[in-house]
Design an enzyme around this catalytic site. Structure first.
Site, mmCIF file in Angstrom:
data_model
loop_
_atom_site.group_PDB
_atom_site.id
_atom_site.type_symbol
_atom_site.label_atom_id
_atom_site.label_comp_id
_atom_site.label_asym_id
_atom_site.label_seq_id
_atom_site.Cartn_x
_atom_site.Cartn_y
_atom_site.Cartn_z
ATOM 1 N N GLU A 159 32.109 65.932 81.456
ATOM 2 C CA GLU A 159 31.860 66.756 80.228
ATOM 3 C C GLU A 159 32.001 68.287 80.627
ATOM 4 O O GLU A 159 31.796 68.856 81.809
ATOM 5 C CB GLU A 159 30.461 66.356 79.983
ATOM 6 C CG GLU A 159 30.487 65.041 78.913
ATOM 7 C CD GLU A 159 29.284 64.621 78.093
ATOM 8 O OE1 GLU A 159 28.425 65.376 78.158
ATOM 9 O OE2 GLU A 159 29.178 63.604 77.556
ATOM 10 N N HIS A 174 25.911 73.439 69.289
ATOM 11 C CA HIS A 174 27.278 72.593 69.823
ATOM 12 C C HIS A 174 28.672 72.976 69.187
ATOM 13 O O HIS A 174 28.559 73.263 68.275
ATOM 14 C CB HIS A 174 26.962 71.039 69.618
ATOM 15 C CG HIS A 174 27.859 70.230 70.421
ATOM 16 N ND1 HIS A 174 29.110 70.203 70.423
ATOM 17 C CD2 HIS A 174 27.300 69.451 71.525
ATOM 18 C CE1 HIS A 174 29.411 69.317 71.151
ATOM 19 N NE2 HIS A 174 28.641 68.626 71.990
ATOM 20 N N ARG A 217 28.599 75.264 76.616
ATOM 21 C CA ARG A 217 28.567 75.067 75.188
ATOM 22 C C ARG A 217 28.746 76.470 74.651
ATOM 23 O O ARG A 217 29.007 76.877 73.613
ATOM 24 C CB ARG A 217 27.418 74.236 74.938
ATOM 25 C CG ARG A 217 27.843 72.999 75.283
ATOM 26 C CD ARG A 217 26.714 72.096 74.797
ATOM 27 N NE ARG A 217 27.149 70.811 75.095
ATOM 28 C CZ ARG A 217 26.132 69.826 74.938
ATOM 29 N NH1 ARG A 217 24.757 69.893 74.607
ATOM 30 N NH2 ARG A 217 26.506 68.263 74.921
ATOM 31 N N HIS A 249 22.039 72.136 67.792
ATOM 32 C CA HIS A 249 21.954 70.987 68.545
ATOM 33 C C HIS A 249 20.815 70.753 69.423
ATOM 34 O O HIS A 249 20.633 69.614 69.402
ATOM 35 C CB HIS A 249 23.496 70.944 69.336
ATOM 36 C CG HIS A 249 23.741 69.580 70.049
ATOM 37 N ND1 HIS A 249 23.863 68.296 69.441
ATOM 38 C CD2 HIS A 249 23.834 69.255 71.610
ATOM 39 C CE1 HIS A 249 23.943 67.299 70.501
ATOM 40 N NE2 HIS A 249 23.930 68.055 71.422
ATOM 41 N N ARG A 257 21.511 74.594 77.893
ATOM 42 C CA ARG A 257 21.487 73.266 78.415
ATOM 43 C C ARG A 257 23.057 72.712 78.794
ATOM 44 O O ARG A 257 24.053 73.099 78.300
ATOM 45 C CB ARG A 257 21.011 71.998 77.714
ATOM 46 C CG ARG A 257 20.851 70.882 78.128
ATOM 47 C CD ARG A 257 20.229 69.887 77.219
ATOM 48 N NE ARG A 257 20.993 69.726 75.903
ATOM 49 C CZ ARG A 257 21.936 68.492 75.730
ATOM 50 N NH1 ARG A 257 21.745 67.459 76.421
ATOM 51 N NH2 ARG A 257 22.361 68.636 74.537
HETATM 52 C C1 LIG Z 1 23.833 63.800 67.950
HETATM 53 C C2 LIG Z 1 23.313 64.189 68.981
HETATM 54 C C3 LIG Z 1 23.890 63.678 70.378
HETATM 55 C C4 LIG Z 1 23.257 63.939 71.702
HETATM 56 N N1 LIG Z 1 23.711 63.434 72.653
HETATM 57 C C5 LIG Z 1 23.306 63.702 73.751
HETATM 58 C C6 LIG Z 1 23.767 62.944 75.225
HETATM 59 O O1 LIG Z 1 24.929 62.530 74.867
HETATM 60 N N2 LIG Z 1 23.222 63.267 76.211
HETATM 61 C C7 LIG Z 1 21.982 63.768 76.213
HETATM 62 O O2 LIG Z 1 21.343 64.129 77.472
HETATM 63 N N3 LIG Z 1 21.454 64.447 75.072
HETATM 64 C C8 LIG Z 1 22.239 64.324 74.005
HETATM 65 N N4 LIG Z 1 21.538 64.486 72.939
HETATM 66 C C9 LIG Z 1 20.145 65.446 72.764
HETATM 67 C C10 LIG Z 1 19.177 64.202 73.296
HETATM 68 O O3 LIG Z 1 19.549 62.899 72.370
HETATM 69 C C11 LIG Z 1 17.672 64.843 72.942
HETATM 70 O O4 LIG Z 1 17.375 65.830 73.497
HETATM 71 C C12 LIG Z 1 16.526 63.634 73.301
HETATM 72 O O5 LIG Z 1 17.019 62.531 72.659
HETATM 73 C C13 LIG Z 1 15.229 64.125 72.846
HETATM 74 O O6 LIG Z 1 14.335 63.019 73.109
HETATM 75 P P1 LIG Z 1 12.941 62.952 72.921
HETATM 76 O O7 LIG Z 1 12.255 61.733 73.179
HETATM 77 O O8 LIG Z 1 12.344 64.305 73.366
HETATM 78 O O9 LIG Z 1 12.916 63.247 71.191
HETATM 79 P P2 LIG Z 1 13.478 62.534 69.976
HETATM 80 O O10 LIG Z 1 14.322 61.412 70.413
HETATM 81 O O11 LIG Z 1 13.996 63.074 68.909
HETATM 82 O O12 LIG Z 1 12.285 61.708 69.507
HETATM 83 C C14 LIG Z 1 11.139 62.235 68.764
HETATM 84 C C15 LIG Z 1 10.134 61.376 68.270
HETATM 85 O O13 LIG Z 1 8.975 61.756 67.782
HETATM 86 C C16 LIG Z 1 8.803 61.298 66.212
HETATM 87 N N5 LIG Z 1 7.683 62.450 65.840
HETATM 88 C C17 LIG Z 1 8.189 63.537 65.702
HETATM 89 N N6 LIG Z 1 7.211 64.305 64.911
HETATM 90 C C18 LIG Z 1 6.239 63.340 64.657
HETATM 91 C C19 LIG Z 1 4.814 63.613 64.540
HETATM 92 N N7 LIG Z 1 4.355 64.730 63.944
HETATM 93 N N8 LIG Z 1 4.085 62.513 64.729
HETATM 94 C C20 LIG Z 1 4.548 61.145 64.984
HETATM 95 N N9 LIG Z 1 5.703 61.141 65.550
HETATM 96 C C21 LIG Z 1 6.640 62.318 65.300
HETATM 97 C C22 LIG Z 1 9.829 60.902 65.935
HETATM 98 O O14 LIG Z 1 9.817 59.944 64.933
HETATM 99 C C23 LIG Z 1 10.815 60.382 67.072
HETATM 100 O O15 LIG Z 1 10.010 59.326 67.273
HETATM 101 C C24 LIG Z 1 22.148 64.488 71.594
HETATM 102 C C25 LIG Z 1 21.367 64.952 70.264
HETATM 103 C C26 LIG Z 1 22.212 64.828 69.390
HETATM 104 C C27 LIG Z 1 21.403 65.017 68.032
#
Ligand SMILES: Cc1cc2nc3c(=O)[nH]c(=O)nc-3n(C[C@H](O)[C@H](O)[C@H](O)COP(=O)(O)OP(=O)(O)OC[C@H]3O[C@@H](n4cnc5c(N)ncnc54)[C@H](O)[C@@H]3O)c2cc1C
Length: 513
Positions: A118, A233, A278, A337, A372
């Site tokens: 990537e 992105h 990016r 993104h 990032r």
């Molecule tokens: C389309 C896309 C593609 C991506 N591809 C990649 C990739 O290939 N590789 C990579 O490293 N990163 C990638 N990313 C970034 C990565 O996916 C995210 O940074 C990462 O998944 C974030 O994980 P997280 O657990 O911090 O949050 P999330 O996975 O967003 O989870 C947040 C959680 O909090 C919950 N929540 C939110 N507010 C509340 C509240 N007030 N009370 C209770 N629950 C709540 C939500 O329901 C969810 O369960 C991508 C992002 C996107 C959008």
């Protein structure tokens, strides 16, 4: 005071159930934890949508030192080098752990990881799943493991609305569940609520990701860091759908080229070309569009008929828009993104509030600097969940029931924020537009309406952006295009943000509720 029932008193509360929340819960087992998820498990959050995969030095030609060097180069001088080194060293084992947990990474015939390339990575080091299905598979495995773990109480449909903090120490969480408000008295809370894309008109994030955890932390008095660094992105599909479908960097990693409306490669002369960091590619596309041009990603020669098999989810999104990437270039544009900023945490994941940790995209660790590196986010969550769990295990317990409970705020609505923040804090910013945004954002943040929490986060982004009078990584100031000699990370509390805002809006209009 509410008459909210007290639920699971004394149990550690994890807010959020994406990769960071679920992995933290699993790392803490058999310690009893409560996971609050505002949606059915596995239905919301960015993790599910992740495409490319997870970065780690897994190949024979790679090393943690090379991964660290690429991370620091992409971060444009703002990364915390010690955090980067620790992350790069731990990422391979974090991925091996996920494989042991049942994540079915793509493999080579000899059983090794099939690694993708990537942007801004000097080696192929992206562990993928099903081509572009990393997030789905990760969530499948984590949800299954969490459901099978007796120490994890999963409360679905519970939205955290306020952190209860007294004397700068966590006392509990106020949430709204299916039966109304509930208070979780606890001295340990982990914020794992993900990103902020839902605050922008054009984002690849789920609309429901609008920085709820950052609002919780900010209102509880926590310091937030690097809020101005919002990653765009470069290659979101240029279609009217919201959120905007993402075309993973892995497509450029396999040789797809960026061309303008005349079919000319406009990145060819820029160092790194299509695989530059990016922020560089996003700005190039932004400038092209500002001058009336259009950008396309051409995968015909490099991938051609293999596209649907290599990138099934992206092929589906293109098909839905009437585009066949094997036969025609895909129209692309930058879209919000990822957020490098978040709740400021120390190397153990602790915030400035005692008993409050943050993990995943909601945390600002210093790993990503000003920009990032692709696929470092999921890997960071996997590495840091173990660090946060160790820190929690080593922390003293002193659960004191909260002496007062505020009324639960109403359900948040980020819709009024989107046009303001998108205009003021997009790919390019300037002082005048930021100043115009700060007054209205402060007014909404200070009121008690549905836009208050989203406006709080947006205000802190805008204030951090107006204060940084230079350009660095994803923060490009059109009025201050030069880079600083020695960049430093930014820190901001909500009180400071309101104080700055008072200069841009009459203070009587931002009287706080
Ligand atoms: C389309 C896309 C593609 C991506 N591809 C990649 C990739 O290939 N590789 C990579 O490293 N990163 C990638 N990313 C970034 C990565 O996916 C995210 O940074 C990462 O998944 C974030 O994980 P997280 O657990 O911090 O949050 P999330 O996975 O967003 O989870 C947040 C959680 O909090 C919950 N929540 C939110 N507010 C509340 C509240 N007030 N009370 C209770 N629950 C709540 C939500 O329901 C969810 O369960 C991508 C992002 C996107 C959008």
């Amino acid at each position: 005071m509410t008459a909210a029932p007290l639920v699971h008193p004394g149990r550690l509360v994890i807010v959020g159930a994406g990769v960071s929340g679920l992995m933290t819960a699993l790392e803490l087992a058999p310690r009893p934890v409560v996971v609050l998820s505002n949606a059915p498990l596995g239905a919301e959050g960015s993790t599910l949508w992740a495409q490319g995969g997870m970065a780690a030095a897994l190949g024979p030609d790679d090393s943690p030192a090379l991964h660290a060097a690429d991370t620091i180069a992409a971060g444009d001088g703002l990364c915390d080098a010690a955090i980067v080194d620790r992350f790069a060293g731990a990422a391979p084992e974090a991925i091996a752990k996920l494989a042991r947990l049942g994540v079915r990474f793509d493999r080579k015939p000899d059983g090794g990881f099939a690694l993708g390339l990537e942007a801004a990575h000097s080696r192929s080091r992206i562990a993928r799943v099903g081509g572009d299905g990393a997030g789905r598979e990760l969530m499948r495995a984590l949800v299954a493991a969490a459901r099978e773990t007796p120490s994890i109480a999963i409360l679905e449909g519970f939205e955290a609305r306020r952190l209860l903090v007294e004397d700068n120490a966590a006392r509990g969480v106020l949430a709204i569940g299916p039966a109304g408000p509930a208070v979780f008295p606890t001295d340990k809370v982990v914020i794992a609520t993900g990103g902020i894309g839902g605050l922008y008109a054009e984002s690849t994030n789920p609309l429901s990701s609008f920085g709820q955890g950052l609002a919780l932390g900010a209102r509880a008095g926590a310091v937030l860091a690097d809020m101005e660094f919002v990653q765009f992105h470069p290659t979101a599909l240029d279609v009217p759908t919201r959120p905007v479908p993402l075309i993973s960097e892995a497509v450029r990693g396999e040789g797809a080229k960026l061309i303008n409306e005349r079919g000319e490669r406009f990145m060819a002369e820029i160092p790194g070309a299509e695989l530059a960091p990016r922020d560089v590619v996003a700005r190039a596309i932004w400038h092209l569009r500002q001058s009336g041009g259009r950008a396309f990603l051409d995968a015909r020669a490099a991938i051609g008929d293999k596209f649907a098999a290599r990138f099934p989810a992206i092929a589906d999104a293109c098909r839905a828009a009437g585009i066949d990437p094997a036969r025609e270039p895909m129209p692309v544009r930058p879209a919000q993104h990822y957020h490098m900023g978040g709740i400021a945490v120390d190397p153990e994941g602790r915030s400035s509030v005692a008993g409050l940790w943050a993990c995943g995209e909601a945390a600002s660790t210093g790993l990503h600097g000003a920009n990032r590196l692709a696929s470092n986010s999921l890997a960071e969550a996997a590495v840091d969940s173990a660090i946060v769990a160790r820190s929690i295990d080593g922390a003293k317990s002193r659960v004191l029931a909260p002496s007062r409970t505020p009324w639960a705020s109403c359900a948040a609505d980020p819709a009024p924020i989107r046009p303001i923040l998108s205009r003021a804090a997009g790919v390019a910013r300037d002082g005048e537009t930021l100043a115009a945004a700060i007054g209205p954002l402060a007014e909404m943040a200070a009121a008690n309406g549905p836009a208050a929490d989203p406006a709080t986060v947006a205000l802190m982004i805008a204030v951090a952006a107006i204060r940084r009078e230079h350009s660095l990584g994803a923060h490009y100031r059109a009025d201050f295009p030069s880079a600083p000699a020695a960049p430093i990370r930014s820190r901001l509390t909500l009180d400071e943000a309101f104080a700055v805002a008072a200069a841009y809006a009459p203070p009587y209009r931002i009287r706080r509720a």
